[in-house]
Structure formats: C-alpha cells, structure tokens
Design a protein around this motif. Sequence first.
Motif, PDB file in Angstrom:
ATOM      1  N   ILE A  43     -10.636  -3.802 -10.882  1.00 36.04           N
ATOM      2  CA  ILE A  43     -10.996  -2.402 -11.185  1.00 36.04           C
ATOM      3  C   ILE A  43     -10.082  -1.506 -10.321  1.00 36.04           C
ATOM      4  N   ILE A  44      -9.254  -0.781 -11.035  1.00 38.11           N
ATOM      5  CA  ILE A  44      -8.179  -0.001 -10.357  1.00 38.11           C
ATOM      6  C   ILE A  44      -8.246   1.458 -10.838  1.00 38.11           C
ATOM      7  N   SER A  45      -7.930   2.381  -9.940  1.00 35.35           N
ATOM      8  CA  SER A  45      -7.754   3.790 -10.382  1.00 35.35           C
ATOM      9  C   SER A  45      -6.350   4.245  -9.977  1.00 35.35           C
ATOM     10  N   ALA A  49       0.573  10.188 -12.022  1.00 35.49           N
ATOM     11  CA  ALA A  49       1.964   9.760 -11.807  1.00 35.49           C
ATOM     12  C   ALA A  49       2.080   8.258 -11.863  1.00 35.49           C
ATOM     13  N   GLY A  50       0.922   7.586 -11.985  1.00 39.90           N
ATOM     14  CA  GLY A  50       0.930   6.119 -12.092  1.00 39.90           C
ATOM     15  C   GLY A  50       0.798   5.430 -10.780  1.00 39.90           C
ATOM     16  N   ASN A  51       0.445   6.234  -9.707  1.00 37.20           N
ATOM     17  CA  ASN A  51       0.299   5.604  -8.389  1.00 37.20           C
ATOM     18  C   ASN A  51      -1.161   5.171  -8.175  1.00 37.20           C
ATOM     19  N   VAL A  52      -1.325   4.018  -7.530  1.00 40.05           N
ATOM     20  CA  VAL A  52      -2.663   3.417  -7.348  1.00 40.05           C
ATOM     21  C   VAL A  52      -3.431   4.242  -6.336  1.00 40.05           C
ATOM     22  N   THR A  53      -4.692   4.574  -6.673  1.00 42.37           N
ATOM     23  CA  THR A  53      -5.546   5.313  -5.759  1.00 42.37           C
ATOM     24  C   THR A  53      -6.722   4.454  -5.281  1.00 42.37           C
ATOM     25  N   TYR A  65      -1.976  -8.972  -4.716  1.00 43.43           N
ATOM     26  CA  TYR A  65      -1.670  -7.880  -3.775  1.00 43.43           C
ATOM     27  C   TYR A  65      -2.956  -7.408  -3.112  1.00 43.43           C
ATOM     28  N   SER A  66      -2.827  -7.028  -1.836  1.00 45.49           N
ATOM     29  CA  SER A  66      -3.987  -6.447  -1.154  1.00 45.49           C
ATOM     30  C   SER A  66      -4.041  -4.947  -1.431  1.00 45.49           C
ATOM     31  N   ALA A  67      -5.189  -4.325  -1.112  1.00 43.31           N
ATOM     32  CA  ALA A  67      -5.341  -2.876  -1.315  1.00 43.31           C
ATOM     33  C   ALA A  67      -4.324  -2.109  -0.490  1.00 43.31           C
ATOM     34  N   GLU A  68      -4.058  -2.571   0.746  1.00 39.18           N
ATOM     35  CA  GLU A  68      -3.096  -1.893   1.583  1.00 39.18           C
ATOM     36  C   GLU A  68      -1.710  -1.903   0.955  1.00 39.18           C
ATOM     37  N   GLU A  69      -1.398  -2.996   0.246  1.00 38.00           N
ATOM     38  CA  GLU A  69      -0.068  -3.114  -0.361  1.00 38.00           C
ATOM     39  C   GLU A  69       0.058  -2.248  -1.610  1.00 38.00           C
ATOM     40  N   GLY A  72      -1.202   3.882  -3.304  1.00 37.32           N
ATOM     41  CA  GLY A  72      -0.069   4.801  -3.177  1.00 37.32           C
ATOM     42  C   GLY A  72       1.186   4.261  -3.832  1.00 37.32           C
ATOM     43  N   ARG A  73       1.136   3.046  -4.275  1.00 26.70           N
ATOM     44  CA  ARG A  73       2.317   2.433  -4.871  1.00 26.70           C
ATOM     45  C   ARG A  73       2.216   2.510  -6.389  1.00 26.70           C
TER      46      ARG A  73
END
Length: 837
Positions: A43-45, A49-53, A65-69, A72-73
């Motif tokens: 579950i991703i938001s 601009a397509g950046n992960v929040t 991938y971890s949340a830290e990685e 913002g990416r």
Amino acid sequence: MNKPGRRGGPRETASESSAPGGMPSDFSREHFKALIESSDDAIISKDMAGNVTSWNAGAEALFGYSAEEMIGRSLLVLFPFERRDEETLILNKILAGEKVENFETVRRHRDGHLIDVSVTISPIRDGAGRIIGASKIARDVSERLALTVTALQFEAIVASSDDAIISKSLDGTILSWNAGAQAMFGFTACDMIGQSIHLLVPRERQAEENDILLQLRAGQKVDHIETVRRRKDGRLIDVSVTSSPIRNTRGKIIGASMIARDITAQKRAEARLQLTARVFSSTHEGILITDANGLIVEVNESFLRISGYRRDELLGQSPLMFSSSRQGPEVRATMWAQLSATGSCQGEAWSRRKDGQAYAGLLSINSIRDNAGRVQNYVALVADITPLRAKQEELERLLHFDPLTKLANRILLGDRLQQAMLQARRAQQPVTVLYLDLDRFKLVNDTYGHDIGDQVLVAVSHHMLEVIRDTDTLARMGGDEFVVVLQGVGTAACSDALVGRILRACARPVVIGKLVLQVSASIGMTVFPDDEADADQLIRHADQAMFIAKREGRNRIYHFDPALEAGIQLRNVQLSRIAQAIVTDELVLFYQPKVNMRLGTVTGMEALIRWRHPERGLLPPAAFLPVMQDDPLETTLGEWVILQALAQMSRWQADGLRLPVSVNIAASQLLLPDFAVRLGLLLERFPDVDPGDLELEILETSALHDLHAVAALMQACHALGVHFAIDDFGTGYSALTYLRRLPAETLKIDQTFVRDMLIDHDDLAIVQSVIALADVFQRSVIAEGVESMEIGERLLDLGCDIAQGYAIARPLEAAAIPEWLVNWQPFASWKDRPSDP
C-alpha cells in the motif's frame, strides 16, 4: 493472500480495492493504520509528481525496498524500461479523477527480477476535494495467476467429479454439495445445504461421524475411512471417505471438506475376488491355469494334492507332463479340437501322478480371452474321479461278469454272440453255440454244502477254459448252467472234436482238500447259420437240445433239430389251451373206488382228471398231462385237483358219506419249498373235511430225485394229518434204505405188474416182493389194474386185500358214486378166500 472461494459458500474478492470493503464503518484511524501496516499487499501513496509519500511493510516485502529508501523517491524506479509510459497514463487518469482498478502489469524487484502485480490506484483529495496525490495498492499476482487457472480447474473438477465433494461446518452442517454428491446419495444441493451431515449416516454409524468431527476440530485429517452411508431412497452404500479441515488465511479451522467415493461395486468385486480366492484355495477340485502358450502359471492346493507335485515343480511346465499310457493321444487331440472351436471342452481323461500312478480326472477347460478376443490363459478344472471310475469299472464287471467264476454273464454273452454272428456272415464261417448243464451237481450241493459246490463250479469252469480258444466265449448263465460260443471252428468234424474236449473237461475229477468229486455235463448244440435264428433264439435252441441230452441219459451231446422247435411251439400252444380249460371249467374229476376185496368194503376213492374237450370229447390224462411236465402249469393244475377233491369230499360228507380220496401229485409240485404251507391253506378252506381222509400219491421215481427233501416234506404234511402212498411202486430203483427213509403209509403196486401176473412169472415175482416188503416195513399195500376176478383171487392169496381196477369199477363221475356204493358187490370167490395165504 486471498484464497478462492468455494461453490455454494461465500467468496472473498480478489482485488486490492476490496480489501477494506465490508469492514465496519466505526473502525478508528489507528485500526485502519494497523490494518495497512499489517497487510500483505503493498500500500503506497505518491504525489502528483510520482514521488513516494508512504510505503508500508507489504511494499517492502513485495519490492525489496525499505520505506527510508523509497519515500521521496520517484516510483519509476520500480518500472521496467519498457513499462515507463504506463506511469504517464496512470497519472493522467488520476488527474481526471478516475480510478485504475486491478490493472495487471510488471514491476521490478530491488534485486532486478520482474514481478507480476495487480495494481489498484485511486486519487487522494484534500478537504476541498482537490486531487493532491494517489494511493496505490499492489499485489504480487505471479502466484495468483497460477492459482486462478488452478481454481478454474478445481471448480471444473468439483463440478464434473463422480465423487461426492462436500464442505461442512465443524458442527456437521453441509455448506456445499456437488453434482457427484447428488448422483451418489440422491439428494439435491437444495435438499442438503444447511442440513446436518448426520442425515447420511445410519443410526449405528452416528458415533463414527461424531468421532470424525472431533478429529477435524483438532486439525486432524481423516483419510480413506471405508464405511456405510445412506441414500435418499434408504439404500445403504459402501463409501470411502476422506475429510480434511479447512483453514482461513490465518490458519484458523473454519470448516471441513469431505470427499466420498462410492465403493459398493468395488466392495462387491473385492468380495467376489475373496470368494474366488477362497474357492481357488479351498475347492476339492484341482485348478490349473496356463498362459496362451500352454505353460502352467498357477495351480491350487487341491491340484497339488491330486498330482503329487510341488508348486515350484509345475510352474512353467506343460500339462503334457501328466500324460498317462492308459489313454491314447487321440483323446487329447479331440478335446483340443473342441477347445479351439468353442473355447471350452469337457471330458474324462487319464493322467499320471508324480509317483507314476494313473488317475482318472473329470476335466473341464475354458479359454480366457482379452477384449480383442485373443487367448490370454487357459483354466482347467480337474476332479479326481479315480474312486468313482474304479466303482464304475467294478459295476461294469458285475454287469458283464459272473462274480463267482469271473466268466461272462448273460449280458456280455449276448453282446459277444451278436458280434460273432456278424463276423460269421462276413467270413462265411459257422458259429457254434453250446448250452451246458452239469449232471448230479445238486447232489454235490446237498451232500457237501454250497461252499463246496461253488468250488466245483469254479474248477469246472477252469477246466473248460483250458480246452477252448482265446477267440471263444465261455459264460455262466446261473446255477450250474453254462454257454460256450465257438467262432470259426471250421469243419463239422473239428467242431465235434472241440465239443468233445469240453465234455471231457467237465468230467475231470475235482480235488478239494481230501475230497475228490466228479460231475459230468449234458450239452445241447446248435450251429449258425444252419440254424438261421437270432442270438436269443440260438441260446434257446441249444438249451432245448440240452434238455434232450439230459433226458437221454446225461453226459452226452445233442444237436438241435429244427423239428424240435416246432414241437416246442406246439407245446406252448397246448399249454395255453390247457390253462384256458382250467379257467372255463372244461376239466373234471372222475373217481375210481378202492375196495377191500375180502371184506367187500369201500376204503376210498382215487381222483382221476378228465378233459371235456368241446371238439375232441372226453380226454384221458395221457392225452394232455405229459405236455405239462416240468411246466409251472403242472403245479397250478395240481392245486386245482386238490381243491376240487376237497370240495367233493365236503359235499359227500354233507350227504352222509365219508369217503377218503387219494390225489396224484407231480414231482414239480411236490418239491416246491412251500408245498406244505400251500396245502395247509387249502385244507383250511374245508374245516369239515378230516385231513386224514386226504391221501397224496407220489411217484416212486419223483421221490428218487431228492430223497431227503421229499422225506422232510412228507413229515411236514403228516403234521397236517395228511397221508401218503407211493404210486407205481416197483417201477423205479427201490431199495431197502429208500423204503425205510420214506415215511409213506401205503405202497401201490403198479398195474403193469398186476395185469399180467397170471401169465408172467417175473411180474408175479415183483408183486410178491412188494407185498413182502410192505409186510416187513409195516406198510399197507394196494394193487391197481385188477381187471378180472382171477387176478383178485391171486392177490388175495398173496395177502393183498385192497385193490382197484375195472373188475371193481371204472372211474365214475362224482354224481354216480352214491348209486354205485348201493349196488356194488364183490365176487363171491373173493369173500371165500382164506384170510391167511
């Protein structure tokens, strides 16, 4: 990971957007946040601009991938190069306020491998409703795609399976019911869903189903239980049941599946197989199975017992190893031809045991074919019938051979004579038939007993076998009578020479212990085809000739004369006519008085038979009695005479006349074993007649046939009160011993001596001797044939007072007797004779 739903039960949705659907509306944000964090889905938001929040644990597990990685990416890091244009399309839809649901695509894992995912993307709005980003739920569908195919296949299998596939709750309530269950149990899904599984269970099996439910609740699988369940129509069927617990995604047991297979036919087949196995192992018949080439592949214990072999000695061998020399190859060839033509054959076959002993088997062979009709095996069923065959052979020996002498009997003789006659016609050679009767054999039996007599019969038969040829047949007809069939003897001289040897063989002395016995034979002979008769007639003709040989002096041969047959046929006609005369009352008794010449008194009557023939007039006894000699009709007539005489004595007694009557008895009647009994029955019919008034006259020559038997019979009749006289005394071979042993009260001098005693000194001497013997042995004496006064005078002078004859009275009818009694007077010279000569 969601699991596919089952038919008939609730189905869980396969899409991500449905994950939170159906949840209670009062869930708190904390609960919702916990749900996101604990979800297996990614579950991703992201912003516009397509950046992960945001990035949950499911996303980390899915993509590596971890949340830290990732926060913002750009999310494009997950896209394969060839799929990056999908992001632009998705953002455009989001800007337009559209939802992208269950979009299946490919994304890249951190380690570089591609993942099949199902993506649902929804716009995120602020409080004013402006789109400020997007939420994305991604699920790894690599496994789901495979599971989807599997689920479809599973549904098809469940729908089309002949097995009953049922789901039920842990309390036994049925939740799903396939077509196989309906076919098996007769209930429809509507009948059963919501019902207890116990509805299918017979009363005596309810505890079994309860135990199954207990095991399922404990998480145990119940595998392949063979039991019984009930159909809708009440019929019980055999089933094999497998039940497994059903768990949800968290591993909790929420129900159970049940697969039931109808094994009724299987159980019946197993029962048949078990029965066949028991029959195979326990049947008394031997069973042998070969392959298509005829080599043994299996045998049962009974066959091992019958054959004497071990199983390992037989496997791979040919049944030809059992061949016996008692049976030629043509029998097996015939059975094999029948087997090839029809697929089965039956018959009796001789086989050989391991120890070499032959045994008889009742054999039944069947071929076993495959679906294409090719022979796969042969099955032979063998019943050991050796004891039965031995018994049959023994019965055949009893049927065809005399048990004492082991010679052919009447049945086998008839068959061999028929064969000899057929060969005689083809070879144009004669067949001689001899009928033999041993002379004086009865004397051997009476003197030494039947055991010695049997030994004599066996010895004489061996003597005859020594002089006849292998091609000839010697048969025993019974008693001391034999028949010999001589084939191809050649000339009449050769035949006579061979018959002469047989005659001499019969006369050879027989040594039994210290006894030396000797008999002879009377032989009757006839020759085919000179005697053109059938087999039975040939034997009868030889028998007739034998009687003449015996009558003419014994120990001789007599050739059958065709004229003899004509005489026999005439005799049969005469006998039939006499029998008819008895029935039609044509026979009548006349009575000749017996008187005391000196005293002038009547002492009795002699009953004499006459025949009032419708055509020939009144016939004397000599005209018809001789033809009855030794025929059963002679006894019938004898009893008729006694009956008539007793009836007449009863009538006379009713009229005041007591007249004793004498009756002549034939030898054949006298020697009947039950003569005294039958006589007693006749006497009982006339209780007013004194048995002492009946006198039986027997011929001296008939008594000589069997002195011992006649004496015993006379004693039995004496016990009844009946008296005896010896008729025609002096015509036989009288001896002092004979006269002493025979308990007769009266001697009757034959008329042939009395009639000529005045002119023939020899006859006079015989009359004197008889009178003297009667005086010595204290017997009464009576003379018959007194035809003149002078004969009566001479008899009185010799001391014989009682007489009968024409000088006294001719035979009279019964009705004339009373008048004769009144008028009769003796000659004066008889009264005047001195009483002591």
